[in-house]
Design a protein around this motif. Structure first.
Motif, short mmCIF file in Angstrom:
data_model
loop_
_atom_site.label_atom_id
_atom_site.label_comp_id
_atom_site.label_asym_id
_atom_site.label_seq_id
_atom_site.Cartn_x
_atom_site.Cartn_y
_atom_site.Cartn_z
N PRO A 130 0.81 -1.22 0.00
CA PRO A 130 0.00 0.00 0.00
C PRO A 130 0.85 1.28 0.00
CG PRO A 130 -0.79 -1.55 1.65
CD PRO A 130 0.51 -2.10 1.15
N SER A 131 0.27 2.33 -0.55
CA SER A 131 0.94 3.63 -0.59
C SER A 131 -0.11 4.69 -0.87
CB SER A 131 1.99 3.65 -1.70
OG SER A 131 2.42 4.96 -1.97
N THR A 132 0.08 5.86 -0.30
CA THR A 132 -0.71 7.03 -0.72
C THR A 132 0.23 8.02 -1.41
OG1 THR A 132 -2.30 6.74 1.05
CG2 THR A 132 -2.16 8.94 0.11
N ARG A 133 1.19 8.58 -0.64
CA ARG A 133 2.05 9.64 -1.14
C ARG A 133 2.97 9.23 -2.28
NH1 ARG A 133 0.72 10.62 3.65
NH2 ARG A 133 0.94 8.38 3.71
N THR A 134 3.65 8.11 -2.09
CA THR A 134 4.71 7.77 -3.04
C THR A 134 4.12 7.51 -4.42
OG1 THR A 134 5.89 6.80 -1.19
CG2 THR A 134 6.71 6.28 -3.40
N ARG A 135 3.06 6.69 -4.45
CA ARG A 135 2.48 6.38 -5.76
C ARG A 135 1.84 7.62 -6.38
NH1 ARG A 135 -2.37 4.84 -7.93
NH2 ARG A 135 -3.41 4.75 -5.92
N1 CP Z 1 6.16 8.18 2.83
C1 CP Z 1 5.57 7.16 2.17
O1 CP Z 1 6.24 6.28 1.62
O2 CP Z 1 4.21 7.20 2.18
P1 CP Z 1 3.27 6.15 1.43
O3 CP Z 1 3.49 4.80 2.07
O4 CP Z 1 1.87 6.67 1.61
O5 CP Z 1 3.70 6.11 -0.01
#
Ligand code: CP
Length: 314
Positions: free
Chosen positions: A47-52
């Motif tokens: 899962p990811s919000t920011r990176t993706r």
């Molecule tokens: N900082 C970071 O990697 O956030 P995500 O897991 O939401 O991508």
């Protein structure tokens, strides 16, 4: 030669400063057509919000098109297709692959089998080099330099891949690190050995209070990484270990900024969001500019190309 962006350990001091300068150019003008006609694939096995979303925004703002998945359950991996075959298939379609994977070393492996550049968007508890670029950019922006800083890393230093990457990158800039963690989540031996080998100064603390952090330039908070624990009872024991609030910040130096790769759970109280030391939301925003620079770098677009770019969309 194919350019990958898999580990921060390879980056020289000059290359880091070069990438920061490129990110500055993108902050001035994020919308361009430097990647027009290119296809970027984002393969997220975790899962990811920011990176993706920031990689996809970076691709879109540079004129590329984006394919990919945010959930591996919708792929033929569920039918038994290997990572190698998946990477080879996607290499048929895309000019660059951004990949997050739960296995340490998966990005390195992908870079060895793929004919197109691989960008590591996080591999297990190992490395998160694009986060590291945006962290370096955020430190540079807020402190005006990367040199001679007191950097406090707080929380889950065992599983937190962002602190591992930042530790390696900062070796060029004479930092003093303070590792603040309960003993169960201490900085792993291999990274302390890395500090010793590279002459990096560090101290370890288990207490987290206003006295400990009074000389901090950067307070790098981290989330306890529940998904990496094999024993959830152990997670329960340590999950509330440090909580940053306004009271703890009362003796902070005026220049001190709080960073956090996010997501947070409870390690930064919401009251801190309005504190002038808080920088974690802006830090995530810097991810766009750092990731535009990473795309250009792996696709052979230089800082001079960016400076002389005629494709800027005002
Ligand atoms: N900082 C970071 O990697 O956030 P995500 O897991 O939401 O991508």
């Amino acid at each position: 030669d194919k350019h990958n962006f898999v580990t921060i350990a390879d980056l020289t001091r000059e290359k880091i400063l070069y990438m920061i300068e490129m990110a500055q150019e993108f902050e001035k003008h994020p919308n361009r057509e430097l990647l027009k006609g290119k296809v970027v694939a984002t393969l997220f096995f975790e899962p990811s919000t920011r990176t993706r979303l920031s990689f996809e925004t970076a691709a879109n703002r540079l004129g590329a098109r984006v394919i990919g998945f945010a959930d591996p359950k919708v792929t033929s991996g569920t039918k038994g297709e290997t990572l190698k075959d998946t990477i080879l298939m996607v290499s048929n379609y895309a000019d660059v692959i951004v990949m997050r994977h739960y296995i340490e070393g998966a990005a390195q492996y992908a870079s060895e089998v793929a004919p197109v550049p691989i960008v590591n968007a996080g591999d297990g508890a190992h490395q998160h080099p694009s986060q590291c670029m945006l962290d370096l950019y955020s430190i540079y922006k807020t402190q005006g330099t990367l040199e001679n800083l007191n950097i406090y890393m707080v929380g889950d230093l065992k599983y937190g891949r962002t602190v591992h990457s930042l530790l390696m990158a900062m070796r060029h800039f004479n930092p003093t690190f303070h590792f603040v963690a309960p003993k169960e989540l201490a900085m792993p031996k291999e990274y302390k050995l890395y500090c010793d080998e590279h002459g990096i100064k560090y101290q370890e603390h288990t207490a987290f209070n206003e006295k400990v952090i009074a000389d901090a330039d950067i307070l790098y908070m981290t989330r306890v990484q529940k998904e990496r624990f094999s024993d959830l009872m152990e997670y329960e024991r340590v999950k509330n270990v440090y909580v940053l609030n306004n009271e703890l910040l009362k003796n902070a130096k005026p220049n001190m900024k709080i960073l956090h790769p996010l997501p947070r759970v409870n390690e930064i109280a919401y009251e801190v969001d309005d504190n002038p030391h808080a920088y974690y939301i802006q830090q995530a925003g810097n991810g766009l500019f750092a990731r535009e620079a990473i795309f250009c770098d792996v696709l052979g677009i230089t800082l001079d190309d960016v400076k002389n770019d005629k494709t800027i969309i005002k």
